[in-house]
Motif scaffolding. Structure first.
Motif, PDB file in Angstrom:
ATOM      1  N   LEU A   1       0.854  -1.178   0.000  1.00 13.90           N
ATOM      2  CA  LEU A   1       0.000   0.000   0.000  1.00 13.90           C
ATOM      3  C   LEU A   1       0.896   1.236   0.000  1.00 13.90           C
ATOM      4  O   LEU A   1       1.887   1.293   0.725  1.00 13.90           O
ATOM      5  N   LEU A   2       0.542   2.210  -0.829  1.00  9.41           N
ATOM      6  CA  LEU A   2       1.259   3.475  -0.885  1.00  9.41           C
ATOM      7  C   LEU A   2       0.340   4.531  -0.274  1.00  9.41           C
ATOM      8  O   LEU A   2      -0.761   4.756  -0.762  1.00  9.41           O
TER       9      LEU A   2
ATOM     10  N   ARG B   1      -3.004  15.801  -8.234  1.00 11.06           N
ATOM     11  CA  ARG B   1      -2.433  14.598  -8.860  1.00 11.06           C
ATOM     12  C   ARG B   1      -2.366  13.439  -7.873  1.00 11.06           C
ATOM     13  O   ARG B   1      -2.623  12.297  -8.221  1.00 11.06           O
ATOM     14  N   LEU B   2      -2.017  13.752  -6.616  1.00 12.41           N
ATOM     15  CA  LEU B   2      -1.918  12.680  -5.624  1.00 12.41           C
ATOM     16  C   LEU B   2      -3.299  12.095  -5.324  1.00 12.41           C
ATOM     17  O   LEU B   2      -3.456  10.888  -5.162  1.00 12.41           O
ATOM     18  N   THR B   3      -4.312  12.970  -5.264  1.00 13.55           N
ATOM     19  CA  THR B   3      -5.666  12.490  -5.004  1.00 13.55           C
ATOM     20  C   THR B   3      -6.132  11.577  -6.137  1.00 13.55           C
ATOM     21  O   THR B   3      -6.725  10.526  -5.918  1.00 13.55           O
ATOM     22  N   ARG B   4      -5.819  11.986  -7.367  1.00 16.80           N
ATOM     23  CA  ARG B   4      -6.207  11.129  -8.502  1.00 16.80           C
ATOM     24  C   ARG B   4      -5.387   9.842  -8.533  1.00 16.80           C
ATOM     25  O   ARG B   4      -5.908   8.781  -8.891  1.00 16.80           O
ATOM     26  N   ALA B   5      -4.110   9.952  -8.161  1.00 17.75           N
ATOM     27  CA  ALA B   5      -3.290   8.735  -8.092  1.00 17.75           C
ATOM     28  C   ALA B   5      -3.932   7.746  -7.127  1.00 17.75           C
ATOM     29  O   ALA B   5      -3.826   6.532  -7.297  1.00 17.75           O
ATOM     30  N   ALA B   6      -4.610   8.285  -6.115  1.00 18.44           N
ATOM     31  CA  ALA B   6      -5.274   7.445  -5.116  1.00 18.44           C
ATOM     32  C   ALA B   6      -6.739   7.200  -5.480  1.00 18.44           C
ATOM     33  O   ALA B   6      -7.538   6.872  -4.597  1.00 18.44           O
ATOM     34  N   SER B   7      -7.072   7.364  -6.737  1.00 15.76           N
ATOM     35  CA  SER B   7      -8.444   7.141  -7.238  1.00 15.76           C
ATOM     36  C   SER B   7      -9.483   7.944  -6.462  1.00 15.76           C
ATOM     37  O   SER B   7     -10.628   7.528  -6.325  1.00 15.76           O
ATOM     38  N   GLY B   8      -9.089   9.092  -5.941  1.00 22.30           N
ATOM     39  CA  GLY B   8     -10.056   9.985  -5.309  1.00 22.30           C
ATOM     40  C   GLY B   8     -10.281   9.754  -3.829  1.00 22.30           C
ATOM     41  O   GLY B   8     -11.004  10.513  -3.197  1.00 22.30           O
ATOM     42  N   SER B   9      -9.662   8.716  -3.243  1.00 25.03           N
ATOM     43  CA  SER B   9      -9.945   8.515  -1.821  1.00 25.03           C
ATOM     44  C   SER B   9      -8.966   9.267  -0.936  1.00 25.03           C
ATOM     45  O   SER B   9      -7.765   9.022  -0.975  1.00 25.03           O
ATOM     46  N   ILE B  10      -9.511  10.203  -0.152  1.00 31.12           N
ATOM     47  CA  ILE B  10      -8.720  10.962   0.823  1.00 31.12           C
ATOM     48  C   ILE B  10      -9.190  10.548   2.213  1.00 31.12           C
ATOM     49  O   ILE B  10     -10.380  10.614   2.519  1.00 31.12           O
ATOM     50  N   LEU B  11      -8.243  10.120   3.045  1.00 35.04           N
ATOM     51  CA  LEU B  11      -8.582   9.762   4.424  1.00 35.04           C
ATOM     52  C   LEU B  11      -8.248  10.957   5.311  1.00 35.04           C
ATOM     53  O   LEU B  11      -7.142  11.489   5.250  1.00 35.04           O
ATOM     54  N   ARG B  12      -9.247  11.380   6.120  1.00 35.57           N
ATOM     55  CA  ARG B  12      -9.124  12.652   6.822  1.00 35.57           C
ATOM     56  C   ARG B  12      -8.943  12.532   8.328  1.00 35.57           C
ATOM     57  O   ARG B  12      -8.856  13.539   9.012  1.00 35.57           O
ATOM     58  N   SER B  13      -8.941  11.338   8.854  1.00 33.00           N
ATOM     59  CA  SER B  13      -8.742  11.178  10.301  1.00 33.00           C
ATOM     60  C   SER B  13      -8.092   9.826  10.568  1.00 33.00           C
ATOM     61  O   SER B  13      -8.072   8.954   9.694  1.00 33.00           O
ATOM     62  N   VAL B  14      -7.582   9.670  11.806  1.00 30.31           N
ATOM     63  CA  VAL B  14      -6.958   8.400  12.183  1.00 30.31           C
ATOM     64  C   VAL B  14      -7.993   7.269  12.073  1.00 30.31           C
ATOM     65  O   VAL B  14      -7.697   6.180  11.577  1.00 30.31           O
ATOM     66  N   ASP B  15      -9.242   7.579  12.495  1.00 32.30           N
ATOM     67  CA  ASP B  15     -10.314   6.567  12.396  1.00 32.30           C
ATOM     68  C   ASP B  15     -10.520   6.112  10.956  1.00 32.30           C
ATOM     69  O   ASP B  15     -10.684   4.919  10.690  1.00 32.30           O
ATOM     70  N   GLU B  16     -10.526   7.083  10.042  1.00 33.56           N
ATOM     71  CA  GLU B  16     -10.734   6.717   8.643  1.00 33.56           C
ATOM     72  C   GLU B  16      -9.594   5.849   8.113  1.00 33.56           C
ATOM     73  O   GLU B  16      -9.813   4.919   7.352  1.00 33.56           O
ATOM     74  N   VAL B  17      -8.359   6.166   8.527  1.00 28.56           N
ATOM     75  CA  VAL B  17      -7.221   5.351   8.092  1.00 28.56           C
ATOM     76  C   VAL B  17      -7.361   3.940   8.662  1.00 28.56           C
ATOM     77  O   VAL B  17      -7.162   2.946   7.965  1.00 28.56           O
ATOM     78  N   GLU B  18      -7.765   3.862   9.916  1.00 25.50           N
ATOM     79  CA  GLU B  18      -7.912   2.558  10.556  1.00 25.50           C
ATOM     80  C   GLU B  18      -8.961   1.702   9.844  1.00 25.50           C
ATOM     81  O   GLU B  18      -8.732   0.533   9.546  1.00 25.50           O
ATOM     82  N   ARG B  19     -10.115   2.327   9.550  1.00 24.62           N
ATOM     83  CA  ARG B  19     -11.180   1.585   8.852  1.00 24.62           C
ATOM     84  C   ARG B  19     -10.711   1.146   7.465  1.00 24.62           C
ATOM     85  O   ARG B  19     -10.973   0.038   7.025  1.00 24.62           O
ATOM     86  N   PHE B  20      -9.974   2.041   6.790  1.00 28.25           N
ATOM     87  CA  PHE B  20      -9.473   1.712   5.456  1.00 28.25           C
ATOM     88  C   PHE B  20      -8.544   0.500   5.510  1.00 28.25           C
ATOM     89  O   PHE B  20      -8.658  -0.427   4.712  1.00 28.25           O
ATOM     90  N   LEU B  21      -7.628   0.507   6.478  1.00 29.00           N
ATOM     91  CA  LEU B  21      -6.674  -0.596   6.597  1.00 29.00           C
ATOM     92  C   LEU B  21      -7.383  -1.905   6.921  1.00 29.00           C
ATOM     93  O   LEU B  21      -7.040  -2.959   6.396  1.00 29.00           O
ATOM     94  N   ALA B  22      -8.415  -1.810   7.773  1.00 25.80           N
ATOM     95  CA  ALA B  22      -9.131  -3.020   8.180  1.00 25.80           C
ATOM     96  C   ALA B  22      -9.821  -3.669   6.982  1.00 25.80           C
ATOM     97  O   ALA B  22      -9.772  -4.886   6.800  1.00 25.80           O
TER      98      ALA B  22
END
Ligand code: TXA
Ligand code: MG
Length: 362
Positions: free
Chosen positions: A314-315, A332-353
């Motif tokens: 994962l990058l 460009r970075l947002t598009r490289a990530a297909s539009g998904s921006i994680l805005r909080s620690v909770d969101e990163v955690e849910r994404f990883l899970a």
């Protein structure tokens, strides 16, 4: 494919003449500009333009930029209130990384406009591009010389790796100066709208023009016809799974246990910021947040380096959240990530899970 190197000193006339002949004969020439490398062809030649679309694998409804010399009679088909604005823009920014979308352009090969009634035009600020245009004697339609949705090329080597077999000529003029594409603006009834952030920052446009400048909300909507068809949610993308995050998150509490050892999490941030990430993540850098011009210059080279074809993982791309060039970099970075921006620690955690099962068995 013919690979022609432009000498750093001395005459490049022979290489330019050769490439210009290929353009006139309907061939595809990859060439350097001050932004990124373009994959160019004669803008009047429909067959050649179709070959460009095919080489990139680009959908036909996504129009191309027509590159011209500075003395090209742009104003001839710009009408009414827009004339003054286009004139002002061209005087202030050409040659340079500004693409102007205006009504017209029916004289070009039909596919150049991708089914629209407008055309995108720019005069590049690069001696090789300008010499090529001069020698070819025709406007050159050119998208960035990368396959559709992959990372744009900032060196001839990038082009050779990605599209080498599909070009007739690659002109190697070294690394490109800005490293980000041109800013695309549309002029409609005298009003100026930024369609794509790029090498000319919004602040510079606003400071140089009498009228107002608005920004198209190209924020990745998938509904309705896009005002600029190039604004796809996924674009400029590494092949490895990528996600964007806002700065200043403390991600240290997060762990990703139970993954196979070859799955690597890479976090790309900025030197001058303290990214707080778990110890077993690899950290990489875009450079200093205080030097966004240097960050832009190296951005695509870095994204390619951080995208090893042989590794899973994962990058995580940290957004700059800065004005000026920061807007284009974050876009460009947002598009490289297909539009998904994680805005909080909770969101990163849910994404990883939710990612865990995918990474484990992919
Ligand atoms: O810096 C650059 O602009 C590079 C160099 C090679 O000049 N070119 C480039 O081309 O980035 P390309 O095709 O990758 O991106 C062109 C952008 C796309 O987003 C496209 O949708 C938009 O310009 N565009 C082209 N014609 C348009 C039109 N008539 N109306 C709205 N958007 C247009
Ligand atoms: Mg492109």
């Amino acid at each position: 494919m013919e690979y022609l190197t432009i000498p750093e000193s001395g005459s490049s006339q022979q290489q330019i003449e050769r490439a210009a002949r290929v353009v006139r004969a309907g061939g595809l020439v990859a060439f350097p500009t001050e932004t990124v490398y373009g994959l160019g062809c004669n803008a009047f030649d429909e067959r050649a333009v179709r070959r460009v679309f095919a080489a990139k694998g680009r959908p036909l409804d996504n129009p191309l930029i027509v590159h011209v010399t500075a003395d090209w009679p742009m104003l001839d088909f710009t009408e009414g209130t827009s004339r003054q604005v286009v004139d002002e823009l061209a005087r202030a920014f050409w040659p340079g990384p500004l693409t102007i979308v205006v009504r017209g352009g029916a004289e070009f090969a039909p596919s150049v406009r991708g089914g629209r009634t407008t055309v995108a035009i720019r005069c590049p600020d690069h001696p090789v591009a300008l010499d090529l245009l001069e020698a070819a004697g025709v406007p050159i339609a050119a998208p960035s010389a990368n396959s559709f949705n992959y990372i744009s090329p900032t060196s001839a080597r990038h082009v050779a790796e990605d599209l080498g077999d599909l070009c007739d000529v690659i002109l190697d003029g070294g690394r490109t100066k800005h490293g980000l594409e041109s800013t695309v603006v549309e002029v409609e009834q005298g009003e100026l709208t930024v369609l794509r952030h790029g090498a000319i920052p919004l602040e510079l446009l606003r400071g140089s023009l009498a009228g107002s400048v608005s920004v198209h909300d190209g924020t990745l909507t998938e509904r309705g016809p896009r005002r600029s068809p190039g604004l796809h949610r996924r674009h400029y993308s590494p092949r490895v799974e990528s996600v964007a995050v806002v700065p200043d998150l403390d991600l240290r509490p997060l762990a990703l246990e139970g993954l196979p050892p070859d799955v690597v999490i890479r976090y790309v941030g900025y030197d001058s910021r303290q990214s707080l990430v778990p110890a077993d993540w690899r950290t990489l850098s875009f450079g200093s947040i205080l030097r966004l011009d240097a960050v832009a210059h190296d951005l695509y080279e870095n994204l390619r380096r951080f995208d090893p074809a042989d590794q899973r993982g994962l990058l995580i791309l940290e957004l700059s959240d800065e004005p000026g060039l920061g807007r284009a970099i974050d876009d460009r970075l947002t598009r490289a990530a297909s539009g998904s921006i994680l805005r909080s620690v909770d969101e990163v955690e849910r994404f990883l899970a939710q990612l865990k099962p995918t990474l484990a068995d992919s």
